[in-house]
Design an enzyme around this catalytic site. Structure first.
Site, PDB file in Angstrom:
ATOM      1  N   GLU A 105       0.825  -1.056  -0.190  1.00 59.55           N
ATOM      2  CA  GLU A 105       0.195  -0.010   0.056  1.00 59.55           C
ATOM      3  C   GLU A 105       0.868   1.370   0.025  1.00 59.55           C
ATOM      4  O   GLU A 105       1.979   1.148   0.576  1.00 59.55           O
ATOM      5  CB  GLU A 105      -0.749   0.007   1.351  1.00 59.55           C
ATOM      6  CG  GLU A 105      -1.720  -1.042   1.383  1.00 59.55           C
ATOM      7  CD  GLU A 105      -2.378  -1.097   3.140  1.00 59.55           C
ATOM      8  OE1 GLU A 105      -2.256   0.157   3.530  1.00 59.55           O
ATOM      9  OE2 GLU A 105      -2.638  -2.287   3.293  1.00 59.55           O
ATOM     10  N   LYS A 107       2.534   4.619   1.366  1.00 57.54           N
ATOM     11  CA  LYS A 107       2.644   5.090   2.782  1.00 57.54           C
ATOM     12  C   LYS A 107       2.164   6.756   2.759  1.00 57.54           C
ATOM     13  O   LYS A 107       2.970   7.399   2.184  1.00 57.54           O
ATOM     14  CB  LYS A 107       3.934   4.734   3.158  1.00 57.54           C
ATOM     15  CG  LYS A 107       4.254   5.002   4.588  1.00 57.54           C
ATOM     16  CD  LYS A 107       5.535   4.810   5.100  1.00 57.54           C
ATOM     17  CE  LYS A 107       6.203   5.177   6.401  1.00 57.54           C
ATOM     18  NZ  LYS A 107       5.239   6.235   7.162  1.00 57.54           N
ATOM     19  N   ASP A 109       1.668  10.351   3.725  1.00 56.06           N
ATOM     20  CA  ASP A 109       2.384  11.185   4.688  1.00 56.06           C
ATOM     21  C   ASP A 109       1.603  12.096   5.307  1.00 56.06           C
ATOM     22  O   ASP A 109       1.341  13.332   5.168  1.00 56.06           O
ATOM     23  CB  ASP A 109       3.757  12.023   3.897  1.00 56.06           C
ATOM     24  CG  ASP A 109       4.814  12.240   4.681  1.00 56.06           C
ATOM     25  OD1 ASP A 109       4.752  12.106   5.982  1.00 56.06           O
ATOM     26  OD2 ASP A 109       5.627  13.230   4.360  1.00 56.06           O
ATOM     27  N   TYR A 212      -7.775   8.341   4.851  1.00 59.01           N
ATOM     28  CA  TYR A 212      -7.477   7.082   4.113  1.00 59.01           C
ATOM     29  C   TYR A 212      -7.507   6.127   5.206  1.00 59.01           C
ATOM     30  O   TYR A 212      -6.442   6.156   6.247  1.00 59.01           O
ATOM     31  CB  TYR A 212      -6.360   6.968   3.239  1.00 59.01           C
ATOM     32  CG  TYR A 212      -6.501   7.961   1.998  1.00 59.01           C
ATOM     33  CD1 TYR A 212      -6.887   7.123   0.910  1.00 59.01           C
ATOM     34  CD2 TYR A 212      -6.251   9.380   2.008  1.00 59.01           C
ATOM     35  CE1 TYR A 212      -7.286   8.257  -0.418  1.00 59.01           C
ATOM     36  CE2 TYR A 212      -6.371  10.137   0.884  1.00 59.01           C
ATOM     37  CZ  TYR A 212      -6.819   9.501  -0.159  1.00 59.01           C
ATOM     38  OH  TYR A 212      -7.152  10.099  -1.482  1.00 59.01           O
ATOM     39  N   CYS A 390      12.608  50.384  -4.107  1.00 54.13           N
ATOM     40  CA  CYS A 390      11.968  49.732  -4.967  1.00 54.13           C
ATOM     41  C   CYS A 390      12.965  49.398  -6.102  1.00 54.13           C
ATOM     42  O   CYS A 390      13.402  50.231  -6.831  1.00 54.13           O
ATOM     43  CB  CYS A 390      10.693  49.880  -5.634  1.00 54.13           C
ATOM     44  SG  CYS A 390      10.095  48.831  -7.063  1.00 54.13           S
ATOM     45  N   CYS A 393      11.233  50.705  -9.620  1.00 53.08           N
ATOM     46  CA  CYS A 393      10.882  52.301  -9.748  1.00 53.08           C
ATOM     47  C   CYS A 393      11.659  53.260  -8.899  1.00 53.08           C
ATOM     48  O   CYS A 393      11.459  54.399  -9.066  1.00 53.08           O
ATOM     49  CB  CYS A 393       9.284  52.479  -9.416  1.00 53.08           C
ATOM     50  SG  CYS A 393       8.776  52.043  -7.892  1.00 53.08           S
ATOM     51  N   CYS A 408       6.455  47.890  -2.080  1.00 52.82           N
ATOM     52  CA  CYS A 408       6.835  49.173  -2.911  1.00 52.82           C
ATOM     53  C   CYS A 408       5.080  49.872  -2.934  1.00 52.82           C
ATOM     54  O   CYS A 408       4.359  49.020  -3.341  1.00 52.82           O
ATOM     55  CB  CYS A 408       6.903  48.738  -4.609  1.00 52.82           C
ATOM     56  SG  CYS A 408       6.946  50.212  -5.404  1.00 52.82           S
TER      57      CYS A 408
HETATM   58  S1  IVH Z   1      -0.386   0.680   8.610  1.00 50.66           S
HETATM   59  C1  IVH Z   1       1.288  -1.120  13.040  1.00 50.66           C
HETATM   60  N1  IVH Z   1      -0.447   1.583   6.466  1.00 50.66           N
HETATM   61  O1  IVH Z   1       2.951   5.101   8.844  1.00 50.66           O
HETATM   62  C2  IVH Z   1       1.253  -0.002  12.351  1.00 50.66           C
HETATM   63  N2  IVH Z   1       0.504   2.834   7.782  1.00 50.66           N
HETATM   64  O2  IVH Z   1       5.933   4.742   9.689  1.00 50.66           O
HETATM   65  C3  IVH Z   1       0.171  -0.076  11.229  1.00 50.66           C
HETATM   66  N3  IVH Z   1       1.127   5.096   7.341  1.00 50.66           N
HETATM   67  O3  IVH Z   1       2.074   4.996  11.896  1.00 50.66           O
HETATM   68  C4  IVH Z   1       0.177   1.051  10.245  1.00 50.66           C
HETATM   69  N4  IVH Z   1       0.324   5.010   5.606  1.00 50.66           N
HETATM   70  O4  IVH Z   1       0.816   6.675  10.388  1.00 50.66           O
HETATM   71  C5  IVH Z   1      -0.049   1.584   7.643  1.00 50.66           C
HETATM   72  N5  IVH Z   1      -0.806   2.477   4.291  1.00 50.66           N
HETATM   73  C6  IVH Z   1      -0.475   2.628   5.509  1.00 50.66           C
HETATM   74  C7  IVH Z   1      -0.028   3.749   5.811  1.00 50.66           C
HETATM   75  C8  IVH Z   1       0.722   3.946   7.239  1.00 50.66           C
HETATM   76  C9  IVH Z   1       0.988   5.684   6.235  1.00 50.66           C
HETATM   77  C10 IVH Z   1       1.834   5.665   8.562  1.00 50.66           C
HETATM   78  C11 IVH Z   1       1.274   5.399   9.935  1.00 50.66           C
HETATM   79  C12 IVH Z   1       2.278   4.902  10.803  1.00 50.66           C
HETATM   80  C13 IVH Z   1       3.306   5.310  10.043  1.00 50.66           C
HETATM   81  C14 IVH Z   1       4.718   4.109  10.426  1.00 50.66           C
END
Ligand code: IVH
Length: 653
Positions: A105, A107, A109, A212, A390, A393, A408
């Site tokens: 999946e 990740k 941010d 999400y 400026c 001008c 300005c």
């Molecule tokens: S699963 C037991 N899935 O990344 C922890 N985490 O660096 C299970 N995060 O604390 C987390 N996308 O805040 C999971 N698809 C995803 C994620 C995800 C972002 C974050 C989450 C976690 C951190 C870990």
């Protein structure tokens, strides 16, 4: 009322979770208004989870500490292929069978959030905190539109997921903050965190956050099924995921998204790999820090070192002097960058920058990179000082008390004029094709453009004599100028360059007042009746229209025949009443939003998806799946010109 609530929830799910609305925003608003009216008359029948009470709670004193149902632990990281293979080896060593599959999946941010449901309604939302206890941010989380307030499942369960701020929302929030003299957020993650952890839920509501889901407690048999179940229950889950049987497949997914991360509407910092089977997850268990069944493959930050060659000053259309860094140039994750904004002199001070230094630049959510820090001081450093006059001008520069920006103040500063003209003529505003920086420069240099209104006094003969300008291009530009006269009132208001009035405020002002004259005559109090317009913005608008030069320019625009009006409300019995339209692709002379407004003003309805109920598909260039669907369903397909004819505007070449 319950029927109406159910219907509204359905449309919110289509809009916020599935990104595929089938009714117009106006229809949605009408439903909400009707529900509000009913609730006012029957307060005893208001439901706690009514769509009208997303922003229900009053600002809080502070957040309550809550224990997590299960610790919210972090993930171990893998920074390269070797570390991912080592993870796979560990998993294989601990399991009696080989892992059946891994789920990859994205990740996200952002910041993690645990959301509890019970009896079919959202009960509580808790931040991660220290993993054991977090903060109760329920009232704020309720304002996130993609987070369902009600679900069909009545048994208690918990969703864990990530709160993110989409890049677009992040950029416009920062622009707004800059206009208001507030510091910018560094990246979408910080601004999501800042938006969720404010004490007033009304602020969170205005921040366009998304949620999400990625973990469900209790989980069905596998992670893959968890995601599918969450989706069915009405949650937004990452669409980009893959069930992989071996490490090579995982690596392919990881590589694919490293190069495609730029195309996502939100920031990711890696890929999370999870053992799919729930039984195998249980067998693997947890360490004190993190689960043994998952790992985060982290992408390297999009940072790079480059030379800060010089710091120049740019004068914007409102007179603000912005320091701009001229860089290396060097690539940051494959993209060449040569400039970065430094925002203001305080920022340069904070970073301790001087021309000649080597700096670290990073991209995150923003189109333009930013300088994170100084890597090394240069041998010959040139310190920056905000000029007192400026650079364009020569008039004095003023930094108002309590503001970070230096300005300005000369309204006739050529830089301000050029920038205002460039903005006015740009694609998203009055869209005068060909009227770019170079041409404006030439025309202003010859004294032919001293104000926006001068655009409408230009003659083809004056253009044809310029550098790199044939008769054909001159004619094209004249046509563009002519066409701009018919642009919407909102675009015109936006183009005027009233301080604090950008695209969104312009649309709201146009819709509230219906004409430029009504806005120009409105008192500050009256102006504040416009949604999102407060004291400061109202004052700026009033000041703009009280200025004699501006009034004179507006009279010249009127004399040139520009469109000063729009309909306030949509008409029910226009030429398109009873007809439903879907718009797709790029139309030759208007945005899809404009086309939508045009249809609604003529009494028609618009929808986001083609169905048997669609009467017409308005198709522009690069129309895709909607065009195909319309073809299979036998829906009539028309172009922009035909649409204009239908609303009685007549076609235009
Ligand atoms: S699963 C037991 N899935 O990344 C922890 N985490 O660096 C299970 N995060 O604390 C987390 N996308 O805040 C999971 N698809 C995803 C994620 C995800 C972002 C974050 C989450 C976690 C951190 C870990």
């Amino acid at each position: 009322m319950e029927q109406l609530r159910t219907e509204i929830r359905h449309h919110e799910h289509l809009y916020y979770v599935l990104d595929s609305p089938v009714i117009t925003d106006a229809d949605y608003d009408a439903m909400i208004r009707r529900l509000r009216a009913l609730e006012e008359r029957h307060p005893d029948l208001i439901a706690a989870d009514s769509p009208t009470v997303r922003v229900g709670g009053a600002p809080r004193e502070g957040f309550q500490q809550v224990n997590h149902s299960e610790p919210m632990l972090s993930l171990d990281n893998a920074l390269n292929e070797g570390e991912l293979r080592a993870f796979d080896e560990r998993v294989r060593g601990l399991l009696s069978d080989a892992p059946h599959a891994y789920v990859a999946e994205l990740k996200f941010d952002g910041l993690s959030l645990a959301v509890r449901y019970g009896g079919g309604v959202l009960k509580q939302a808790i931040t991660r905190g220290d993993g054991g206890t977090g903060e109760d941010v329920t009232e704020n989380a309720r304002t996130i539109r993609s987070l369902p307030l009600r679900v069909a499942t009545t048994e208690p369960f918990e969703v864990r997921g990530e709160v993110v701020m989409p890049n677009k929302a992040f950029q416009s929030l920062n622009e707004e903050r800059e206009q208001q003299g507030l510091p910018r957020y560094a990246n979408p993650r910080n601004s999501a965190a800042g938006s969720l952890r404010v004490l007033d839920p009304a602020i969170t509501a205005g921040r366009r956050l998304d949620f999400y889901g990625y973990i469900r407690l209790p989980a069905p048999g596998s992670q893959w099924e968890s995601l599918e179940l969450l989706h069915e229950e009405g949650f937004k889950v990452g669409r980009h995921r893959r069930l992989c049987t071996d490490i090579d497949e995982l690596l392919a997914f990881i590589q694919e998204w490293e190069s495609k991360r730029e195309t996502l509407p939100f920031e990711i910092d890696g890929v999370v790999v999870k053992v799919d089977s729930q039984a195998q997850q249980r067998q693997l268990g947890w360490t004190a820090r993190a689960p043994r069944w998952a790992i985060a493959f982290k992408y390297p930050p999009r940072q790079a070192e480059t030379a800060l060659r010089s710091i120049a000053i740019q004068v914007g259309r409102t007179g603000v002097l912005t320091p701009v860094a001229h860089l290396g140039p060097g690539p940051v994750s494959g993209v060449m960058v040569s400039r970065a904004t430094l925002h203001n002199e305080d920022e340069i001070e904070r970073l301790g920058l001087a021309a000649g230094d080597t700096v670290v630049i990073e991209r995150s959510g923003d189109v333009i990179p930013k300088i994170v820090k100084v890597a090394r001081h240069g041998d010959e450093r040139v310190k920056f000082a905000m000029p007192r006059h400026c650079p364009v001008c020569g008039e004095p520069v003023v930094r108002a008390e309590g503001e970070v920006a230096s300005r300005c103040l000369n309204p006739n500063c050529p830089a301000r004029l050029k920038e205002s003209l460039r903005y006015f003529a740009s694609r998203g505003v009055m869209d005068i094709d060909g009227m770019g920086e170079a041409l404006i420069e030439q025309l202003a240099g010859k004294g032919l453009l001293k104000s926006i209104a001068d655009l409408y006094q230009l003659e083809a003969g004056q253009l044809a004599g310029l550098d790199r300008m044939g008769e054909k291009s001159a004619a094209r530009i004249m046509r563009g100028i002519e066409a701009s006269k018919r642009k919407s009132l909102a675009r015109l208001i936006n183009g005027l360059g009233i301080p604090f009035v950008g695209e969104r405020t312009a649309v709201l002002l146009g819709g509230t007042f219906g004409s430029l004259d009504a806005i120009a005559q409105a008192s500050e109090e009256k102006l504040q009746e416009t949604p999102e317009v407060g004291v400061k913005v109202a004052q700026a608008i009033r000041r703009y229209f009280d200025n004699g030069h501006n009034r004179e320019m507006i009279e010249r625009l009127r004399a040139a025949g520009l469109n000063f009006t729009q309909e306030k409300v949509r008409s029910e019995d226009g030429p398109l009443s009873g007809l439903t339209f879907v718009i797709t692709g790029t139309l030759p002379s208007m945005s899809r939003d404009e086309a939508k407004l045009m249809i609604e003003h003529a009494g028609g309805k618009t929808s986001g998806a083609v169905s048997k109920k669609t009467d017409f598909l308005v198709a522009g260039e690069a129309a895709g799946s909607k065009l195909e669907k319309a073809n299979t369903l036998g829906v009539k397909i028309i172009d922009e010109e035909a649409l204009r004819r239908m609303v009685g505007e007549g076609g235009r070449a």
